[in-house]
Design a protein around this motif. Structure first.
Motif, PDB file in Angstrom:
ATOM      1  N   MET A  24       0.838  -1.197   0.000  1.00  0.00           N
ATOM      2  CA  MET A  24       0.000   0.000   0.000  1.00  0.00           C
ATOM      3  C   MET A  24       0.870   1.244   0.000  1.00  0.00           C
ATOM      4  O   MET A  24       1.872   1.304   0.738  1.00  0.00           O
ATOM      5  N   ARG A  25       0.489   2.240  -0.788  1.00  0.00           N
ATOM      6  CA  ARG A  25       1.220   3.496  -0.827  1.00  0.00           C
ATOM      7  C   ARG A  25       0.792   4.362   0.361  1.00  0.00           C
ATOM      8  O   ARG A  25      -0.386   4.709   0.493  1.00  0.00           O
ATOM      9  N   LEU A  26       1.735   4.718   1.220  1.00  0.00           N
ATOM     10  CA  LEU A  26       1.433   5.498   2.412  1.00  0.00           C
ATOM     11  C   LEU A  26       1.573   6.993   2.144  1.00  0.00           C
ATOM     12  O   LEU A  26       2.368   7.423   1.305  1.00  0.00           O
ATOM     13  N   THR A  27       0.814   7.765   2.898  1.00  0.00           N
ATOM     14  CA  THR A  27       0.985   9.211   2.874  1.00  0.00           C
ATOM     15  C   THR A  27       2.212   9.570   3.706  1.00  0.00           C
ATOM     16  O   THR A  27       2.361   9.095   4.841  1.00  0.00           O
ATOM     17  N   THR A  28       3.077  10.380   3.161  1.00  0.00           N
ATOM     18  CA  THR A  28       4.281  10.810   3.862  1.00  0.00           C
ATOM     19  C   THR A  28       4.378  12.329   3.825  1.00  0.00           C
ATOM     20  O   THR A  28       3.757  12.998   2.995  1.00  0.00           O
ATOM     21  N   LYS A  29       5.169  12.880   4.721  1.00  0.00           N
ATOM     22  CA  LYS A  29       5.435  14.316   4.733  1.00  0.00           C
ATOM     23  C   LYS A  29       6.885  14.525   5.138  1.00  0.00           C
ATOM     24  O   LYS A  29       7.348  13.930   6.120  1.00  0.00           O
ATOM     25  N   THR A  30       7.592  15.350   4.393  1.00  0.00           N
ATOM     26  CA  THR A  30       8.984  15.649   4.701  1.00  0.00           C
ATOM     27  C   THR A  30       9.119  17.123   5.057  1.00  0.00           C
ATOM     28  O   THR A  30       8.602  17.997   4.360  1.00  0.00           O
ATOM     29  N   GLN A  60      -7.927  -4.097   4.042  1.00  0.00           N
ATOM     30  CA  GLN A  60      -8.671  -5.295   4.410  1.00  0.00           C
ATOM     31  C   GLN A  60      -7.989  -6.036   5.549  1.00  0.00           C
ATOM     32  O   GLN A  60      -8.645  -6.757   6.304  1.00  0.00           O
ATOM     33  N   SER A  61      -6.680  -5.879   5.662  1.00  0.00           N
ATOM     34  CA  SER A  61      -5.946  -6.578   6.721  1.00  0.00           C
ATOM     35  C   SER A  61      -4.850  -5.669   7.254  1.00  0.00           C
ATOM     36  O   SER A  61      -4.372  -4.765   6.563  1.00  0.00           O
ATOM     37  N   TYR A  62      -4.456  -5.965   8.501  1.00  0.00           N
ATOM     38  CA  TYR A  62      -3.494  -5.109   9.193  1.00  0.00           C
ATOM     39  C   TYR A  62      -2.447  -5.966   9.921  1.00  0.00           C
ATOM     40  O   TYR A  62      -2.269  -5.862  11.130  1.00  0.00           O
ATOM     41  N   GLY A  63      -1.755  -6.794   9.169  1.00  0.00           N
ATOM     42  CA  GLY A  63      -0.698  -7.596   9.763  1.00  0.00           C
ATOM     43  C   GLY A  63       0.572  -6.788   9.956  1.00  0.00           C
ATOM     44  O   GLY A  63       0.843  -5.836   9.208  1.00  0.00           O
ATOM     45  N   LEU A  64       1.357  -7.161  10.941  1.00  0.00           N
ATOM     46  CA  LEU A  64       2.589  -6.427  11.208  1.00  0.00           C
ATOM     47  C   LEU A  64       3.548  -6.469  10.019  1.00  0.00           C
ATOM     48  O   LEU A  64       4.221  -5.473   9.717  1.00  0.00           O
ATOM     49  N   ASP A  65       3.594  -7.596   9.336  1.00  0.00           N
ATOM     50  CA  ASP A  65       4.458  -7.674   8.152  1.00  0.00           C
ATOM     51  C   ASP A  65       3.958  -6.766   7.041  1.00  0.00           C
ATOM     52  O   ASP A  65       4.766  -6.203   6.284  1.00  0.00           O
ATOM     53  N   GLU A  66       2.646  -6.604   6.945  1.00  0.00           N
ATOM     54  CA  GLU A  66       2.094  -5.692   5.943  1.00  0.00           C
ATOM     55  C   GLU A  66       2.437  -4.240   6.279  1.00  0.00           C
ATOM     56  O   GLU A  66       2.810  -3.452   5.400  1.00  0.00           O
ATOM     57  N   PHE A  67       2.295  -3.874   7.555  1.00  0.00           N
ATOM     58  CA  PHE A  67       2.724  -2.550   7.977  1.00  0.00           C
ATOM     59  C   PHE A  67       4.194  -2.324   7.600  1.00  0.00           C
ATOM     60  O   PHE A  67       4.575  -1.266   7.094  1.00  0.00           O
ATOM     61  N   ALA A  68       5.023  -3.327   7.883  1.00  0.00           N
ATOM     62  CA  ALA A  68       6.458  -3.192   7.619  1.00  0.00           C
ATOM     63  C   ALA A  68       6.739  -3.059   6.125  1.00  0.00           C
ATOM     64  O   ALA A  68       7.564  -2.229   5.711  1.00  0.00           O
ATOM     65  N   ASP A  69       6.072  -3.859   5.304  1.00  0.00           N
ATOM     66  CA  ASP A  69       6.262  -3.761   3.851  1.00  0.00           C
ATOM     67  C   ASP A  69       5.916  -2.355   3.352  1.00  0.00           C
ATOM     68  O   ASP A  69       6.624  -1.790   2.504  1.00  0.00           O
ATOM     69  N   ASP A  70       4.820  -1.791   3.886  1.00  0.00           N
ATOM     70  CA  ASP A  70       4.421  -0.436   3.494  1.00  0.00           C
ATOM     71  C   ASP A  70       5.505   0.575   3.834  1.00  0.00           C
ATOM     72  O   ASP A  70       5.822   1.468   3.035  1.00  0.00           O
ATOM     73  N   VAL A  71       6.050   0.463   5.035  1.00  0.00           N
ATOM     74  CA  VAL A  71       7.061   1.429   5.489  1.00  0.00           C
ATOM     75  C   VAL A  71       8.330   1.323   4.654  1.00  0.00           C
ATOM     76  O   VAL A  71       8.968   2.338   4.330  1.00  0.00           O
ATOM     77  N   VAL A  72       8.699   0.110   4.272  1.00  0.00           N
ATOM     78  CA  VAL A  72       9.882  -0.073   3.422  1.00  0.00           C
ATOM     79  C   VAL A  72       9.687   0.639   2.088  1.00  0.00           C
ATOM     80  O   VAL A  72      10.619   1.236   1.539  1.00  0.00           O
ATOM     81  N   GLN A  73       8.463   0.594   1.565  1.00  0.00           N
ATOM     82  CA  GLN A  73       8.179   1.281   0.308  1.00  0.00           C
ATOM     83  C   GLN A  73       8.117   2.802   0.482  1.00  0.00           C
ATOM     84  O   GLN A  73       8.457   3.556  -0.438  1.00  0.00           O
ATOM     85  N   ALA A 111       7.292  -1.938  16.726  1.00  0.00           N
ATOM     86  CA  ALA A 111       7.067  -3.307  16.278  1.00  0.00           C
ATOM     87  C   ALA A 111       7.129  -3.405  14.762  1.00  0.00           C
ATOM     88  O   ALA A 111       7.550  -4.431  14.207  1.00  0.00           O
ATOM     89  N   VAL A 112       6.705  -2.348  14.078  1.00  0.00           N
ATOM     90  CA  VAL A 112       6.790  -2.306  12.616  1.00  0.00           C
ATOM     91  C   VAL A 112       8.233  -2.107  12.171  1.00  0.00           C
ATOM     92  O   VAL A 112       8.736  -2.800  11.287  1.00  0.00           O
ATOM     93  N   LEU A 113       8.909  -1.149  12.788  1.00  0.00           N
ATOM     94  CA  LEU A 113      10.282  -0.826  12.389  1.00  0.00           C
ATOM     95  C   LEU A 113      11.210  -2.024  12.527  1.00  0.00           C
ATOM     96  O   LEU A 113      12.054  -2.273  11.645  1.00  0.00           O
ATOM     97  N   VAL A 114      11.066  -2.792  13.612  1.00  0.00           N
ATOM     98  CA  VAL A 114      11.977  -3.909  13.812  1.00  0.00           C
ATOM     99  C   VAL A 114      11.811  -4.955  12.716  1.00  0.00           C
ATOM    100  O   VAL A 114      12.753  -5.704  12.404  1.00  0.00           O
ATOM    101  N   ARG A 115      10.646  -4.989  12.080  1.00  0.00           N
ATOM    102  CA  ARG A 115      10.393  -5.923  10.973  1.00  0.00           C
ATOM    103  C   ARG A 115      10.801  -5.338   9.628  1.00  0.00           C
ATOM    104  O   ARG A 115      10.834  -6.059   8.636  1.00  0.00           O
ATOM    105  N   ALA A 116      11.093  -4.050   9.602  1.00  0.00           N
ATOM    106  CA  ALA A 116      11.456  -3.378   8.348  1.00  0.00           C
ATOM    107  C   ALA A 116      12.914  -2.945   8.308  1.00  0.00           C
ATOM    108  O   ALA A 116      13.449  -2.674   7.231  1.00  0.00           O
ATOM    109  N   VAL A 117      13.559  -2.905   9.456  1.00  0.00           N
ATOM    110  CA  VAL A 117      14.856  -2.236   9.557  1.00  0.00           C
ATOM    111  C   VAL A 117      15.931  -2.900   8.706  1.00  0.00           C
ATOM    112  O   VAL A 117      16.821  -2.227   8.168  1.00  0.00           O
ATOM    113  N   GLY A 118      15.852  -4.220   8.540  1.00  0.00           N
ATOM    114  CA  GLY A 118      16.859  -4.907   7.735  1.00  0.00           C
ATOM    115  C   GLY A 118      16.822  -4.504   6.281  1.00  0.00           C
ATOM    116  O   GLY A 118      17.846  -4.533   5.586  1.00  0.00           O
TER     117      GLY A 118
END
Length: 247
Positions: free
Chosen positions: A1-7, A58-71, A88-95
């Motif tokens: 999923m494409r997340l809204t970001t602000k810089t 439709q779903s809110y799994g921690l791995d899905e949150f992490a995949d979004d953040v990586v993108q 909890a999301v970052l630790v799954r995305a940090v690598g």
């Protein structure tokens, strides 16, 4: 999923911020304003799926949150900071993000909720009711702290709650409770910041195990779970100190 970001800002030190459950990128604003005012930082916030201006899902799994953040966040930032669920999301995305440093503010690594025996079965048999009761108790405990927030911060929180897809809460809590983080060597230099409320999301035994594996543990007394809202000045000072020691 494409997340809204602000810089915000254009400083040389690049930071990503990942909010907690029920928050959004805008709830970091007191922190962002102080960091950007120094001229040293460029700060990117994200709205996780089902939060803020990002789409519901439709779903809110921690791995899905992490995949979004990586993108959503660029790889190779100087630091990425995750609070509560964001931890909890970052630790799954940090690598995959590979920042120079990761900072976890009261991260949701292991919830103090029953998962075994009769108590566990009863608690999770009707999670909406169980979690509702637990949330009510926590809300009462935190009411005095939140009353001390300035009016702008209280407005940010109220607006974030209005945009939050609350359907996700039982499932998110259950996934964190039943899949706690295990103590392994961090993939990037990592600091966990613990407050007076940290036992609810990261018990001392796990903190000790993480420290033995090479994580840095910082304990901050006199503040609670939402330390960046309760005392943004103190939180910024802590983060700036950690950023100054980025390997």
């Amino acid at each position: 999923m494409r997340l809204t970001t602000k810089t915000s800002g254009d400083g040389p030190y690049r930071i990503g911020l990942v909010h907690g459950l029920g928050g959004e990128g805008a709830t970091w604003q007191p922190l962002v304003d102080r960091l950007v005012a120094t001229g040293a930082y460029t700060v990117t916030t994200v709205d996780l799926r089902g939060h803020g201006a990002s789409d519901r899902a439709q779903s809110y799994g921690l791995d899905e949150f992490a995949d979004d953040v990586v993108q959503a966040l660029p790889a190779g930032l100087d630091s990425v900071v995750g609070h509560s669920l964001g931890g909890a999301v970052l630790v799954r995305a940090v690598g995959r993000l590979q920042p120079r440093q990761a900072v976890y503010l009261d991260p949701g690594f292991q919830l103090a909720l029953p998962t075994t025996g009769l108590t566990g079965r009863l608690f999770w048999s009707v999670p909406v009711l169980s979690m509702g009761a637990a949330a009510l108790i926590q809300a009462r405990r935190g009411a005095k702290v939140r009353a001390g927030y300035d009016s702008t911060t209280r407005t940010l929180l109220r607006e974030a709650r209005g945009r939050f897809d609350g359907r996700m809460a039982p499932g998110v809590f259950k996934e964190v409770a039943f899949h706690p983080i295990t103590a392994t060597t961090p993939v990037v230099p990592s600091t966990v910041v613990l407050t007076d409320d940290s036992a609810a999301v990261l018990p001392d035994a796990l903190a000790d195990s993480l420290e033995r594996e090479g994580w840095t543990i910082r304990r901050v007394a006199g503040v609670h779970h939402d330390l960046h809202l309760e005392d943004p000045d103190r939180t910024v000072a802590l983060l700036v100190d950690l950023f100054a020691h980025t390997p």
